[in-house]
Structure formats: structure tokens, C-alpha cells
Design an enzyme around this catalytic site. Sequence first.
Site, PDB file in Angstrom:
ATOM      1  N   LYS A   1       0.839  -1.161  -0.074  1.00 18.69           N
ATOM      2  CA  LYS A   1       0.003   0.309  -0.010  1.00 18.69           C
ATOM      3  C   LYS A   1       0.904   1.168  -0.066  1.00 18.69           C
ATOM      4  CE  LYS A   1      -3.574  -2.216   2.661  1.00 18.69           C
ATOM      5  NZ  LYS A   1      -4.812  -2.348   1.838  1.00 18.69           N
TER       6      LYS A   1
ATOM      7  N   ARG B   1      -9.879 -11.891   1.058  1.00 17.22           N
ATOM      8  CA  ARG B   1     -10.789 -12.713   0.514  1.00 17.22           C
ATOM      9  C   ARG B   1     -10.122 -14.218   0.592  1.00 17.22           C
ATOM     10  NH1 ARG B   1     -11.248  -9.264  -4.924  1.00 17.22           N
ATOM     11  NH2 ARG B   1     -11.061  -7.657  -3.051  1.00 17.22           N
TER      12      ARG B   1
END
Length: 535
Positions: free
Chosen positions: A302, A379
Site C-alpha cells: 500500500k 478474500r
Amino acid sequence: MAHTLGLTQPANIELPKISFAAKEIDVAEWKGDLLAVGVSEKDMTKDENSKFQNPILKKLDGLLGGLLAEASFEEDFTGKAGQSLVHRLPGLGSKRVGLFGLGQSASSPAAFHGLGEAVAAAAKTAQASGVAVILASSECPSAMSKGNTAAAIVSGTVLGLYEDNRYKSESKKPQLKSLDILGLGTGPEIEKKIKYAEVVSCAIIFGRELVNSPANVLTPAALAAEASKIASLYSDVLSANILTEEQCRELKMGSYLGVAAASANPPHFIHLCYKPPSGPVKTKLALVGKGLTFDSGGYNIKTGPGCSIETMKADMGGSAAVFGAAKALGQIKPSGVEVHFIVASCENMISGKGMRPGDIVTASNGKTIEVNNTDAEGRLTLADALVYACNQGVEKVKPKTRHRKFVIRIVDLATLTGACVVALGPSIAGIFTPNDDLAKELFQASEASGEKFWRMPLEESYWESMKSGVADMVNTGGRQGGAINAALFLKQFVDEKVKWMHIDMAGPVLNDKKHVATGFGISTLVEWVLKNSSS
């Protein structure tokens, strides 16, 4: 919680003990530090002589020699939501009198929850020890009982009073010791509602503290320890099973373990199980929470403005909701329902042994995933957690070679996508489910909790963007419809016969203004479980 870095250890601060009571006494006879009156804009209507028409406000103003009406006029207090007016006025048994705006009409738990929060703020400012709350119009809206109104006020007060000072070198303790709710009735039913509000509010505080804890304190091992403590506290109805990395490997959880591979802190797969103290189980539920105690993004690290890497300790907000609900349900003890609380906890870090873009991992249901973005890691952990949750609906029966399958309903919660925040903003969670009945149940639960959800589409045609040339699927599609694509990905790991819902709570997990956790989801989950119980 054990610390691993920086010599940081949270202080052990006990929650303030407040005595709540529902009373039916004349407002003029109540004695204490602050009398708080909840008023709507309609209640503030005055006659041609600038006198209140509302009976309670008229009575108070008369005892105060007209000073209340005068103060409301001078400070332009009209009863709008969020307005407050607190003055030290002689003439009553209370030291201070406050008016707190409810808006045009208070018709939801959120409005009365907000009243409780405003009263808590006023109590802190005034250093009040004893407070009473009364509504100028005690007639509750048709959608709410007086007990639910009292519960919302209590919840708002408890949560409004709370500040997470565990990591501050100095902190002040709130002075509030008692809160009386006047004019909403008395008796066992309202007392039960007030007690329920206290239990759920304390569970929300527990969830907030988990999310607020930094990643150097709340490691996967520490999160597992906190979950085990809950099971120990309520061992009559809760049990804990913490799977090690080796046990997860035996269960072929390659998707989850791929995410965990780069961290020095080993993963912990956490499974709590609630079983009622007596009676048969008629319904099986599973609550699955994303448990990334820190998310660096992995090799897709990030970076840049808006990446929010500094808030990634909150990437386990889903697990906080799940364990907060477990804590509350352990005290409430609903009958007829079995609940599994499942979290695949780990960190998403960077190292020479970490998962790389382009790697292929194999989930426990045998499906293969090409990892085209290591920052779509939540996920991947949820994939194996959902497969595990579906298997909780399978039980062995005699003879041992046979099995029977219960219909289990699963709700997963995750701070999954920034796309959902873009779509719904910071206060609303998105829900995705192919089952209309399950969506209806969730919305009914949220009406009682006051939390905000919006149903999003599961557009199957979007799955084309999630197909891989070398594996069964990739873990992320294009930028468009990102939250929908994520939900479609999770759907691949849910048994077709299972009723399943995904909640993307990336927005409401944190209060952006105060930079602290909200405890979002806990109240709704508890309500949902209770609606499925036979209590």
C-alpha cells in the site's frame, strides 16, 4: 494481550460501573446533578406569550421562573437533532437542566441512541455523578416499545461515556455513577431491556478495543488468546478450538496459509462454538470474520495518498464484530440455536518467503487461485474460513460411515474493499447475498440495532473478469465493481445449499472524525442470532 514490539502494554482499565434504573416519579421531585430532557422540534412549540405548550416543558419552565424558555430563545434552541442546551438553574432538585434535540420526531433507535450519547457528553463536561433522562413526549413511535427506547438511551450513554485510554499515559475517569430513566414505565420487561443494552454495549466496547489495539500488541496469537478468554468466561455455553498452522495445512487451507506465509507472527485459525445450556438445537448459524491483524498489502504494498496503510490494524474489524457478538451471546444464552464464530487470523507482510503476484494457491475445497494482487488478501483468508464454516453443518451419525447435513446459515463480515466505501461512504455497510429471506432477516435485525446497511447486487456477469488463464480464478478483477467482484469471489467457496451473506464493512469500522473504532456489526449480529433462536 502480550506485546511483541516497542515495550507497549495496554493499561488494565475497568469500565465505569453505572447503575441504570427505570423510575416513575414526578420530574420536579428528582434530585441529582443533571436532568436531561429529550425534545423534538414539535415539543419546542410556544404560544403567543412565548410559553411552552408541551406539558413537561411547561411544568419545568414554571418551576424555573420562565428561565428555560428564555434560555432556549436566546440560544436559538429549536430541538433540532444534535442541539443541546445545558444550564445551571435554581428551582429544581437537579443542579443542571438540559434540553437535547431529537429532530422533527424521534422515530428510530438511532435517534434515542444519539440522545444517550449527547447526555453522556454533557455528564462528562459537568462531571455529573447522577443523571436522569426524560422525554418531553413519552409516547413512543409505533415501531418502538418504551423498553426499546430506554435500551437505546442506555446504550448511547454507555458508549458515549466510554473512551479508550489504555494506551495513554494519563486519563480521567468519568464521574457518572447512576442514570435514571423517567416516564417510560417500570417493571421486569423494561429492566430486561436495560440489562440487554448494557450487555451488548459492553460487547461493543470489547470489539472497539480489539480494533483500536495496534498490530504490535494485537497479533494473531493475541487475538486467539482474547477469543479463548471469552470461551473461558462463559464455558457453560462456549468452547474454543484454535488450529495451528500445521493443522491448517492438514485441512489443505492453502489460500489462507499463502497470505500468512510472510509474517514472523504465525497464523491462528480461531473457532468458538456456542451451544445452548439446555434444550435441542433447531438452527445452526456461523459468523465468519476477516482477521487480518495488519495488512501491508504484501508485494503489492500500500503506497501513495489514500492507501490508509496506517489504519490497517483495523483490518480485523470483522473478527472484532464476531467475537464481540460471542461475548454478548455468552451472557444472554439464547436457546435453540448453535453458533460458530470463525476467524482465519494472520498478518499480510513482506518477506523472502511471502506470496508473490502471479503465484497460484489452492483453497481447501480444491479450487485454485492465481494471485494477481497480494493486497486482495482478505478474500483469500475468508475462502478457507467459509469452506470450514460450511463443514460445520455436517455431523456424523451412527453408523460412523454416514453423515447428515444441517442447513447452516453463514454471515461473513470483512473490511474487504475500498470500492464499497466509495459506493456507500463511511457510515453504511454493503450486504451481498443471493438469498432474499436472509437479507430480510438482516435488515430486521439492523432496524433494532440502528446500524446502517444497503443491499448490493451480485451481478454474475461480472465473474468473467475474475477468470484466470492458468487457474480457476484470479483474486481480483478490474477497478469497476470491485466490491461486487470480491463478493462473487467469496461465493465460490460457499456450498450451494448454504444460505450465505457477505457484509463489506470497510466504511463504518472506524469513526473518521475521532480516529477510533466503532464496534460496528456487533449489535446487529446479536439481534440476528436472537431472531433465529427460540428464546
